[in-house]
Motif scaffolding. Sequence first.
Motif, PDB file in Angstrom:
ATOM      1  N   UNK A 119       0.808  -1.252   0.288  1.00  0.00           N
ATOM      2  CA  UNK A 119      -0.213  -0.104   0.013  1.00  0.00           C
ATOM      3  C   UNK A 119       0.718   1.177  -0.262  1.00  0.00           C
ATOM      4  N   UNK A 120       0.535   2.169  -0.542  1.00  0.00           N
ATOM      5  CA  UNK A 120       1.167   3.639  -0.555  1.00  0.00           C
ATOM      6  C   UNK A 120      -0.308   5.011  -0.246  1.00  0.00           C
ATOM      7  N   UNK A 121       0.048   5.547   0.210  1.00  0.00           N
ATOM      8  CA  UNK A 121      -0.582   6.313   0.765  1.00  0.00           C
ATOM      9  C   UNK A 121       0.418   8.039   0.054  1.00  0.00           C
ATOM     10  N   UNK A 122      -1.288   9.050  -0.693  1.00  0.00           N
ATOM     11  CA  UNK A 122      -0.780  10.366  -0.993  1.00  0.00           C
ATOM     12  C   UNK A 122      -1.359  10.849  -0.111  1.00  0.00           C
ATOM     13  N   UNK A 123      -0.578  12.146   0.234  1.00  0.00           N
ATOM     14  CA  UNK A 123      -1.803  12.841   1.300  1.00  0.00           C
ATOM     15  C   UNK A 123      -2.128  13.848   0.103  1.00  0.00           C
ATOM     16  N   UNK A 124      -3.585  14.371   0.412  1.00  0.00           N
ATOM     17  CA  UNK A 124      -4.334  15.473  -0.627  1.00  0.00           C
ATOM     18  C   UNK A 124      -4.402  16.205   0.226  1.00  0.00           C
ATOM     19  N   UNK A 125      -4.544  16.270   1.498  1.00  0.00           N
ATOM     20  CA  UNK A 125      -4.798  17.413   2.474  1.00  0.00           C
ATOM     21  C   UNK A 125      -4.286  17.440   3.743  1.00  0.00           C
ATOM     22  N   UNK A 126      -4.328  18.721   4.634  1.00  0.00           N
ATOM     23  CA  UNK A 126      -4.715  17.578   6.148  1.00  0.00           C
ATOM     24  C   UNK A 126      -4.651  16.322   6.772  1.00  0.00           C
ATOM     25  N   UNK A 127      -6.405  16.438   5.895  1.00  0.00           N
ATOM     26  CA  UNK A 127      -6.877  15.298   6.778  1.00  0.00           C
ATOM     27  C   UNK A 127      -7.720  14.390   5.207  1.00  0.00           C
ATOM     28  N   UNK A 128      -7.011  14.590   4.673  1.00  0.00           N
ATOM     29  CA  UNK A 128      -7.589  13.475   3.173  1.00  0.00           C
ATOM     30  C   UNK A 128      -6.416  12.801   3.201  1.00  0.00           C
ATOM     31  N   UNK A 129      -6.431  11.862   2.282  1.00  0.00           N
ATOM     32  CA  UNK A 129      -5.166  11.052   2.203  1.00  0.00           C
ATOM     33  C   UNK A 129      -6.496  10.015   0.868  1.00  0.00           C
ATOM     34  N   UNK A 130      -5.047   9.558  -0.229  1.00  0.00           N
ATOM     35  CA  UNK A 130      -5.288   8.425  -0.944  1.00  0.00           C
ATOM     36  C   UNK A 130      -4.056   7.400  -1.337  1.00  0.00           C
ATOM     37  N   UNK A 131      -5.037   6.293  -0.660  1.00  0.00           N
ATOM     38  CA  UNK A 131      -4.737   4.905  -0.549  1.00  0.00           C
ATOM     39  C   UNK A 131      -4.731   4.505  -1.478  1.00  0.00           C
ATOM     40  N   UNK A 132      -3.747   3.981  -1.451  1.00  0.00           N
ATOM     41  CA  UNK A 132      -3.585   2.347  -3.761  1.00  0.00           C
ATOM     42  C   UNK A 132      -2.801   1.756  -2.980  1.00  0.00           C
ATOM     43  N   UNK A 133      -4.029   0.311  -3.293  1.00  0.00           N
ATOM     44  CA  UNK A 133      -3.240  -1.213  -2.925  1.00  0.00           C
ATOM     45  C   UNK A 133      -3.513  -1.507  -4.005  1.00  0.00           C
ATOM     46  N   UNK A 134      -2.118  -2.585  -4.117  1.00  0.00           N
ATOM     47  CA  UNK A 134      -1.949  -3.832  -5.193  1.00  0.00           C
ATOM     48  C   UNK A 134      -1.901  -4.371  -4.155  1.00  0.00           C
ATOM     49  N   UNK A 135      -2.153  -6.347  -4.458  1.00  0.00           N
ATOM     50  CA  UNK A 135      -2.822  -7.105  -3.645  1.00  0.00           C
ATOM     51  C   UNK A 135      -2.539  -8.296  -5.042  1.00  0.00           C
ATOM     52  N   UNK A 136      -1.861  -9.694  -4.621  1.00  0.00           N
ATOM     53  CA  UNK A 136      -1.325 -10.518  -5.614  1.00  0.00           C
ATOM     54  C   UNK A 136      -2.386 -11.093  -6.112  1.00  0.00           C
ATOM     55  N   UNK A 137      -2.730 -11.678  -6.900  1.00  0.00           N
ATOM     56  CA  UNK A 137      -3.893 -12.467  -7.757  1.00  0.00           C
ATOM     57  C   UNK A 137      -4.363 -13.484  -7.492  1.00  0.00           C
ATOM     58  N   UNK A 138      -3.580 -13.682  -6.473  1.00  0.00           N
ATOM     59  CA  UNK A 138      -4.696 -14.977  -5.243  1.00  0.00           C
ATOM     60  C   UNK A 138      -5.704 -14.247  -4.395  1.00  0.00           C
TER      61      UNK A 138
END
Length: 160
Positions: A20-39
């Motif tokens: 998972x990576x996290x991108x802050x976009x505002x003081x109280x806002x973030x975007x969570x980006x998760x990549x998971x295996x095919x299984x």
Amino acid sequence: MKVSALIPVVAIILSACASTSVTPVAKNKIIISTSAAPACGRSGAAKVASKMAAVETLRRGYQRYVIAGANVEKNVSVIHTGPTYANTYSNASFYGNSASMSSTTHFGGQRTIFAGSNDADLAVVMFNPEDAGFSDAIDAKSELGSEWETLVKDGIKTCS
């Protein structure tokens, strides 16, 4: 192969299947980006992203959160390779003026390869008690359960 023999194999495959990576976009806002295996499947990626929303809420000093937007994608390919060897077995029988023949070829070495990932993105808005919307938000500690301190420290790395 017995099912009990497959359990350790599946456990190893799923033991570190997500990042998972996290991108802050505002003081109280973030975007969570998760990549998971095919299984893990799309639902596994979404489950990890949801738990990481709770983890990141606590890491950033907030108590509750709302998922304001979500996107889930399946970027998995299955490749089946051709055979790498062939063995042919033949048999011939002769009796007088007649002959009987048969031949069988066995192909082997084929593989099925799963490649790619299941991905989930969440837009998360975090709240503290003095913030408007706090009462409607999800409690991060409740979402993570009794092991919340360990999960905040280590993060979520499996979809199981």
